[in-house]
Design a protein around this motif. Sequence first.
Motif, short mmCIF file in Angstrom:
data_model
loop_
_atom_site.label_atom_id
_atom_site.label_comp_id
_atom_site.label_asym_id
_atom_site.label_seq_id
_atom_site.Cartn_x
_atom_site.Cartn_y
_atom_site.Cartn_z
N ASN A 12 25.35 5.29 39.22
CA ASN A 12 24.23 5.89 39.94
C ASN A 12 23.88 7.33 39.49
N VAL A 13 22.70 7.43 39.24
CA VAL A 13 22.03 8.62 38.70
C VAL A 13 20.98 9.62 39.72
N LEU A 14 21.55 10.96 39.91
CA LEU A 14 20.61 11.60 40.67
C LEU A 14 19.87 12.64 39.69
N ILE A 15 18.55 12.87 39.73
CA ILE A 15 17.83 13.56 38.96
C ILE A 15 17.28 14.57 39.75
N VAL A 16 18.01 15.98 39.50
CA VAL A 16 17.52 17.01 40.58
C VAL A 16 16.27 17.83 39.53
N LEU A 17 15.11 17.82 39.92
CA LEU A 17 14.02 18.18 39.62
C LEU A 17 13.53 19.54 40.02
N ALA A 18 13.19 20.50 39.36
CA ALA A 18 13.07 21.82 39.83
C ALA A 18 11.58 22.40 39.05
N HIS A 19 10.60 22.00 39.34
CA HIS A 19 9.41 22.31 38.83
C HIS A 19 8.25 22.41 39.96
N PRO A 20 7.09 23.32 39.78
CA PRO A 20 6.46 23.38 41.04
C PRO A 20 5.12 22.25 40.81
N GLU A 21 5.03 21.63 39.56
CA GLU A 21 3.98 20.72 39.15
C GLU A 21 4.70 19.41 38.73
N ARG A 22 4.47 18.22 39.67
CA ARG A 22 5.02 17.17 39.26
C ARG A 22 4.61 16.38 38.21
N ALA A 23 3.27 16.82 37.71
CA ALA A 23 2.70 16.42 36.60
C ALA A 23 2.92 17.14 35.11
N SER A 24 3.78 18.12 35.41
CA SER A 24 4.30 18.77 34.21
C SER A 24 5.24 18.26 33.27
N GLN A 70 16.84 2.98 34.52
CA GLN A 70 16.82 1.74 35.37
C GLN A 70 16.50 0.58 34.43
N ALA A 71 16.03 0.70 33.23
CA ALA A 71 15.98 -0.45 32.35
C ALA A 71 17.39 -1.02 31.85
N GLN A 72 18.27 -0.05 32.17
CA GLN A 72 19.97 -0.47 31.88
C GLN A 72 20.29 -1.06 33.00
N GLY A 73 19.90 -0.96 34.08
CA GLY A 73 20.32 -1.60 35.39
C GLY A 73 21.09 -0.52 36.33
N HIS A 74 20.76 0.73 35.88
CA HIS A 74 21.54 1.73 36.57
C HIS A 74 20.57 2.14 37.77
N GLN A 75 21.21 2.71 38.90
CA GLN A 75 20.37 3.15 40.07
C GLN A 75 20.09 4.66 40.00
N VAL A 76 18.77 4.90 40.15
CA VAL A 76 18.36 6.28 39.85
C VAL A 76 17.58 6.87 41.40
N GLU A 77 18.06 8.09 41.36
CA GLU A 77 17.13 8.68 42.57
C GLU A 77 16.75 10.22 42.17
N VAL A 78 15.52 10.33 42.20
CA VAL A 78 14.82 11.80 41.73
C VAL A 78 14.76 12.73 43.02
N ASP A 79 15.56 13.70 43.05
CA ASP A 79 15.44 14.79 43.85
C ASP A 79 14.56 15.80 43.55
N ASP A 80 13.65 15.55 44.09
CA ASP A 80 12.61 16.71 43.55
C ASP A 80 12.34 17.64 44.81
N LEU A 81 12.98 18.99 44.23
CA LEU A 81 13.14 20.16 45.10
C LEU A 81 11.93 20.81 45.79
N TYR A 82 10.76 20.78 44.98
CA TYR A 82 9.69 21.34 45.44
C TYR A 82 9.01 20.50 46.50
N ARG A 83 8.99 19.15 46.00
CA ARG A 83 8.31 18.04 47.04
C ARG A 83 9.04 18.17 48.27
N GLN A 84 10.15 18.25 48.17
CA GLN A 84 11.00 18.33 49.64
C GLN A 84 10.85 19.63 50.28
N GLY A 85 10.29 20.60 49.58
CA GLY A 85 10.24 22.01 50.35
C GLY A 85 11.64 22.72 50.30
#
Lengths: 249, 249
Positions: free
Chosen positions: A2-14, A28-43
């Motif tokens: 299980n992989v958590l990606i904590v993303l901290a950038h104000p522009e998602r298209a950066s 995901q191509a390897q079959g792992h579970q991934v969650e992107v934790d976008d701190l900006y999107r969550q406010g």
Amino acid sequence: MNVLIVLAHPERASFNGGLADVAADALQAQGHQVEVDDLYRQGFDPVERASFYTRREDETHFATLTEQRAHYDDNALPRDVQHELNRLDWADLVIFQFPLWWHAQPAILKGWFDRVLVYGGRYSGSMRYDHGYFRGKRAVLSVTTGSPRQAFQPLGRAGNMVEWLWPMHASLYYVGFDVLAPQVSYGIQGGGIRYQDASAFHDQLERQKDHWRARVPGLYQEASIPFTGWDDWDADGMLADHNPLRWRP
Amino acid sequence: MNVLIVLAHPERASFNGGLADVAADALQAQGHQVEVDDLYRQGFDPVERASFYTRREDETHFATLTEQRAHYDDNALPRDVQHELNRLDWADLVIFQFPLWWHAQPAILKGWFDRVLVYGGRYSGSMRYDHGYFRGKRAVLSVTTGSPRQAFQPLGRAGNMVEWLWPMHASLYYVGFDVLAPQVSYGIQGGGIRYQDASAFHDQLERQKDHWRARVPGLYQEASIPFTGWDDWDADGMLADHNPLRWRP
């Protein structure tokens, strides 16, 4: 895994957002579970303060660690903090994706440390370093810079990258993580947000994405950065006499 | 002398707040002008993002430095940022008063760097380091820690204090400040908010306040930390050949 990606950038298209996508796709191509934790999107609100704590242990004065510990013990942590803690408990590997701003992580990610890694619940005097809560889990920083690679060499003008990342690396080890060598993508001018333009800059960015894409699948078996631990220290918290690095006055 | 004290602590009655008062009182007694810039009281928002910028240079993608420079050029910076910049222009000396949280400044102060030290207006490729905007002004960090002094020695368990403060020191030098040696008050458990209680802890805290009170009047004439500068670097931004520290492969 299980992989958590904590993303901290104000522009998602950066470019930072692109590196998060590269890692998610490769895992995901390897079959792992991934969650992107976008701190900006969550406010995510990074400013630790009294108003987050509903049942104050000390109603007169706000002491951060006192309230963190009491609310952890009462299972009454702020909802967003509890959400982050649940994600960390779920994860085997945590990737932090962020741009280097003023020689450190952006404020939204600095406050993630301040608020989420709660005293009592995730560390204490006896539960830290190699006795830390998160031992057995892995963490890695994926960082972008504006300045080019040569400026960040040990004697370069922009300073030694190892030193800029040391506060974060040490903090992650403090709560028990095995910390992997960082992934640094240098020279990402303007946040790389126009990297879709055909140009030499585009090619350079694509190469850096390729490097990350190639590394990600092996993250779960890389050797981690060595740190000193409880067996190395004396009662004063200094490197003990048997350690060859021991400083002698 | 005009002195700005940037205070970053969620509890005004904390030991950090007390150290800010100690400095303000000592400086005013000398006839200096002092302003306390209490980031928590002002509700300073440290999360740099698109919504602060009303007239977007790039309406599709948010690139931080692009918008900072454009809004500086147009005299259209966010009101709170402009207020902080005006205070910095006024100040001869800036004191940063904060607790060390996760080996760095609290998020509210990290974001002060991210948002206030705007690209274009306060630094650029040619206006930085010893050519920086703020050259001739002084800055000093006054920091509190939870762990005791010995843990922060170079080989101590809590890590070398010089390394934790290096990202902030380097950032202040980057924009041209003369950076003074830090004032570190160790072992301030629980934020020191009950330091009014009669106890050995109270005495220890009072001694640390006395040390700061005694130092403050001489801050304007202390020698500053030496840094390398433009004369030391070659065209690649590495220490130049004539420098004895030059690394040779």
